[in-house]
Design a protein around this motif. Structure first.
Motif, short mmCIF file in Angstrom:
data_model
loop_
_atom_site.label_atom_id
_atom_site.label_comp_id
_atom_site.label_asym_id
_atom_site.label_seq_id
_atom_site.Cartn_x
_atom_site.Cartn_y
_atom_site.Cartn_z
N SER A 60 36.42 46.07 30.09
CA SER A 60 35.15 45.56 30.59
C SER A 60 34.23 46.74 30.92
O SER A 60 34.70 47.82 31.27
N ALA A 71 37.06 42.14 37.97
CA ALA A 71 37.03 40.68 37.81
C ALA A 71 36.86 40.00 39.16
O ALA A 71 36.12 39.01 39.28
N GLN A 112 33.29 40.19 40.38
CA GLN A 112 32.35 39.42 39.59
C GLN A 112 32.46 37.92 39.81
O GLN A 112 31.61 37.15 39.38
N GLN A 113 33.53 37.48 40.48
CA GLN A 113 33.69 36.06 40.73
C GLN A 113 32.68 35.59 41.76
O GLN A 113 32.47 36.25 42.79
N GLU A 139 40.72 46.53 36.08
CA GLU A 139 40.25 45.28 35.50
C GLU A 139 40.31 44.14 36.53
O GLU A 139 39.39 43.31 36.62
N ARG A 140 41.38 44.10 37.32
CA ARG A 140 41.48 43.06 38.35
C ARG A 140 40.41 43.25 39.43
O ARG A 140 39.82 42.27 39.91
#
Length: 328
Positions: A273, A320, A323-324, A316-317
Motif C-alpha cells: 500500500s 489499514a 484508514q478504517q 500494512e496492518r
C-alpha cells in the motif's frame, strides 16, 4: 489461465524495464571499476539461472515460465552490482545460490518471498566472508585477463589494487576533519565517494525512468532518501573529526540510489500500500544511517532492507487500521 498469462506478461515487461533502467549504473560502475563489474554480472547471471533451473526441475514445475519472467535476472544484476568487483568466483556463486534457494524458492518462488533475495545472498557472504567483501578496487581496475586471473585465483594481483571505501574510511576515522579526509584520502571525491558519486547519479537517472514508466511508485524511494537526508542533517556537526558526514555525502556514497530505486521497490518483499511503502522507505533510510554511523558495517543497506522486510506485515496492518473509518 488467460489471467495468469496476463500477470506473467506484466511481470516480464516490468523486469525488462528494470534491467534497462540499471544500464546507466552498470556503465558507470564499469567506468569506475573496470572488467570486474562485467565478470560479476556474467558469473551471477549464469549461477542464478542454473540454480533456478535446477530447483524448478527438482520441484517438478514448468521450467520455461519461471526462467523467462526475468525475476532471476534482476536478482542476479542487483547482487552483482552489490558485490565487490573482482571478488572470488566462489563468493558470487555462494551468494547467488543462497539468494535463489533460501531467498526465493524456499518460500514457494516468485511472489512468495518475504525477503529480498539479492540482499539475503549479499548479507550471507558479508557476514561469512567479511575480509573478501572489503576488497574494492582503488582505481579503474584491471584489464580483462588480469581480472579473470584475480577472480579465479590463478594470478597474483597487482600491489595496492584495493582500498577502503569512503564510508569505511569515515567510520574508522578518529583524527582527521572532513576537509582533510576529502583532501588527502583517494576514496573521497567532491561530495561523496570518488566516482561513486557519478554511479549514484546514474542509478538515480535509472530510477527516474522507472518512475516515469510507472514501474515503481515514488513512496518508498522518497521515504528512504528523505529520512536519510533528514537524519544525517540532524546528526551532522560540520567538518570536525567526529563528523558522521553531510546529507549530500550519504546520498551520493555507497549503494544509496541503487537501494532507493531498485532494491526497496521490489514488489514482493516490500510493502504494497502507498502509505506502507512510504513508512518502509523511511525505516530503511533511518536504519541505513544508524548502521553506517554506529554499526559494524560501512554501508548497511542490505541489513536495513532485510530488517524492514520483517516489518512489512506490521506496517500494512498499521496503515489499514488507520484508514478504517471510526465507528460512531
Amino acid at each position: 489461465m488467460p489471467a495468469l498469462e496476463a500477470v506473467d506478461d506484466r511481470l516480464q515487461q516490468a523486469m525488462k524495464l528494470v534491467l534497462l533502467a540499471t544500464l546507466p549504473g552498470v556503465l558507470a560502475a564499469f567506468w569506475l571499476y573496470g572488467w570486474g563489474v562485467l565478470i560479476n554480472l556474467v558469473l551471477a547471471t549464469t549461477a542464478t539461472l542454473a540454480i533456478e533451473a535446477a530447483v524448478v526441475q527438482w520441484r517438478k514445475r514448468p521450467l520455461r515460465p519461471t526462467l523467462s519472467d526475468g525475476s532471476a535476472l534482476v536478482s542476479a544484476t542487483l547482487l552483482a552490482l552489490a558485490l565487490p568487483p573482482y571478488c572470488p568466483w566462489w563468493l558470487t556463486l555462494s551468494a547467488a545460490a543462497f539468494a535463489m534457494i533460501f531467498g526465493k524458492h524456499l518460500y514457494g518462488g516468485v511472489g512468495s518471498n518475504p525477503f529480498n533475495p539479492a540482499m539475503l545472498g549479499f548479507a550471507l557472504v558479508l557476514v561469512t566472508f567479511p575480509q573478501s567483501m572489503t576488497h574494492w578496487p582503488s582505481s579503474h581496475g584491471m584489464d580483462l585477463l588480469s581480472g579473470l586471473q584475480q577472480v579465479f585465483g590463478v594470478g597474483q594481483a597487482p600491489d595496492a589494487w584495493v582500498q577502503a571505501t569512503a564510508l569505511d574510511s569515515l567510520r574508522i576515522n578518529k583524527s582527521l576533519t572532513m576537509d582533510e579526509l576529502f583532501a588527502s584520502n583517494p576514496a573521497f571525491g567532491h561530495y561523496g565517494g570518488r566516482g561513486v558519486e557519478w554511479m549514484n547519479l546514474a542509478f538515480l537517472a535509472g530510477g527516474m525512468f522507472l518512475l516515469q514508466r510507472r514501474v515503481i511508485s515514488w513512496h518508498a524511494p522518497v521515504g528512504m532518501l528523505a529520512s536519510l537526508f533528514i537524519i544525517s542533517l540532524l546528526c551532522w556537526n560540520g567538518s570536525g573529526s567526529d563528523s558522521h558526514g553531510s546529507p549530500l555525502f550519504h546520498l551520493l556514497t555507497g549503494a544509496t540510489m541503487l537501494g532507493a530505486f531498485f532494491i526497496i521497490t521490489e514488489p514482493v518483499s516490500g510493502a504494497r500500500s502507498p502509505r506502507a511503502k512510504l513508512l518502509f522507505g523511511v525505516g530503511v533510510g533511518l536504519l541505513t544511517y544508524f548502521i553506517r554511523t554506529w554499526g559494524g558495517y560501512p554501508d548497511g543497506i542490505a541489513f536495513a532492507v532485510l530488517s524492514m522486510n520483517l516489518c512489512v506485515p506490521a506496517l500494512e496492518r498499521f496503515v489499514a487500521a488507520r484508514q478504517q473509518p471510526e465507528v460512531p
